[in-house]
Design a protein around this motif. Structure first.
Motif, PDB file in Angstrom:
ATOM      1  N   TYR A  55       0.839  -1.199   0.000  1.00 30.71           N
ATOM      2  CA  TYR A  55       0.000   0.000   0.000  1.00 30.71           C
ATOM      3  C   TYR A  55       0.875   1.250   0.000  1.00 30.71           C
ATOM      4  O   TYR A  55       0.599   2.213  -0.722  1.00 30.71           O
ATOM      5  N   THR A  64      -3.772   2.874   7.383  1.00 28.17           N
ATOM      6  CA  THR A  64      -4.381   2.338   8.592  1.00 28.17           C
ATOM      7  C   THR A  64      -4.968   0.969   8.237  1.00 28.17           C
ATOM      8  O   THR A  64      -5.018   0.584   7.062  1.00 28.17           O
ATOM      9  N   LEU A  65      -5.409   0.255   9.241  1.00 21.56           N
ATOM     10  CA  LEU A  65      -6.010  -1.047   8.992  1.00 21.56           C
ATOM     11  C   LEU A  65      -7.280  -0.913   8.146  1.00 21.56           C
ATOM     12  O   LEU A  65      -7.535  -1.726   7.257  1.00 21.56           O
ATOM     13  N   GLU A  66      -8.047   0.149   8.379  1.00 13.33           N
ATOM     14  CA  GLU A  66      -9.273   0.372   7.606  1.00 13.33           C
ATOM     15  C   GLU A  66      -8.962   0.653   6.134  1.00 13.33           C
ATOM     16  O   GLU A  66      -9.691   0.218   5.239  1.00 13.33           O
ATOM     17  N   GLN A  67      -7.886   1.379   5.872  1.00 13.63           N
ATOM     18  CA  GLN A  67      -7.509   1.658   4.485  1.00 13.63           C
ATOM     19  C   GLN A  67      -7.067   0.385   3.771  1.00 13.63           C
ATOM     20  O   GLN A  67      -7.313   0.226   2.578  1.00 13.63           O
ATOM     21  N   ILE A  69      -8.293  -2.563   4.383  1.00 12.16           N
ATOM     22  CA  ILE A  69      -9.523  -3.321   4.127  1.00 12.16           C
ATOM     23  C   ILE A  69     -10.281  -2.712   2.948  1.00 12.16           C
ATOM     24  O   ILE A  69     -10.674  -3.416   2.022  1.00 12.16           O
ATOM     25  N   THR A  70     -10.482  -1.390   2.970  1.00  9.86           N
ATOM     26  CA  THR A  70     -11.236  -0.757   1.876  1.00  9.86           C
ATOM     27  C   THR A  70     -10.481  -0.806   0.556  1.00  9.86           C
ATOM     28  O   THR A  70     -11.090  -0.829  -0.502  1.00  9.86           O
ATOM     29  N   ASP A  76     -10.633  -8.614   5.833  1.00 12.90           N
ATOM     30  CA  ASP A  76     -11.461  -8.180   6.958  1.00 12.90           C
ATOM     31  C   ASP A  76     -10.563  -7.706   8.084  1.00 12.90           C
ATOM     32  O   ASP A  76      -9.355  -7.694   7.971  1.00 12.90           O
ATOM     33  N   ASN A  77     -11.185  -7.301   9.184  1.00 14.36           N
ATOM     34  CA  ASN A  77     -10.421  -6.854  10.336  1.00 14.36           C
ATOM     35  C   ASN A  77      -9.625  -8.034  10.878  1.00 14.36           C
ATOM     36  O   ASN A  77     -10.184  -8.961  11.444  1.00 14.36           O
ATOM     37  N   SER A  79      -7.535 -10.602  12.899  1.00 17.94           N
ATOM     38  CA  SER A  79      -7.287 -10.978  14.284  1.00 17.94           C
ATOM     39  C   SER A  79      -6.646 -12.352  14.300  1.00 17.94           C
ATOM     40  O   SER A  79      -6.890 -13.190  13.440  1.00 17.94           O
ATOM     41  N   SER A  85      -5.701  -8.846  18.444  1.00 17.72           N
ATOM     42  CA  SER A  85      -5.958  -8.099  17.216  1.00 17.72           C
ATOM     43  C   SER A  85      -4.648  -7.600  16.606  1.00 17.72           C
ATOM     44  O   SER A  85      -3.636  -7.475  17.281  1.00 17.72           O
TER      45      SER A  85
END
Length: 97
Positions: A55, A64-67, A69-70, A76-77, A79, A85
């Motif tokens: 990335y 970030t972790l959300e970026q 994923i999107t 997914d999140n 873990s 996590s």
């Protein structure tokens, strides 16, 4: 007298042997299960770290972790198998908490 079956003593000896074998193997199985979960978490951290680098190379910023994923880098999140996590730090390093 018909002697085709097992006596009670023979059955008890067989059950005793099986019980001893189970008592010896169960602790080894649980020890290996913990080791497998630890290795699975290490593998997941390494995979997410590689996706952070990918990335960063494409977008010139630490995600970030959300970026991730999107952007489709991870599904997914993330873990670990032990329930901890995965966290992406500001410097781009990945660790489990």
């Amino acid at each position: 007298m018909d002697e085709r079956g097992f006596t009670l003593i023979e059955m008890l000896v067989v059950l005793l042997v099986i019980s001893i074998l189970l008592i010896m193997t169960i602790p080894n199985i649980t020890k290996h299960n913990q080791n497998i979960q630890k290795k699975g978490c290490e593998g997941l951290v390494n995979m997410v770290q590689a996706q952070v680098v990918a990335y960063d190379m494409e977008n010139d910023q630490v995600p970030t972790l959300e970026q991730l994923i999107t952007g489709g880098y991870i599904t997914d999140n993330a873990s670990c198998p032990d329930g901890s996590s995965i966290v992406v730090n500001e410097d781009g390093s990945v660790e489990s908490q």
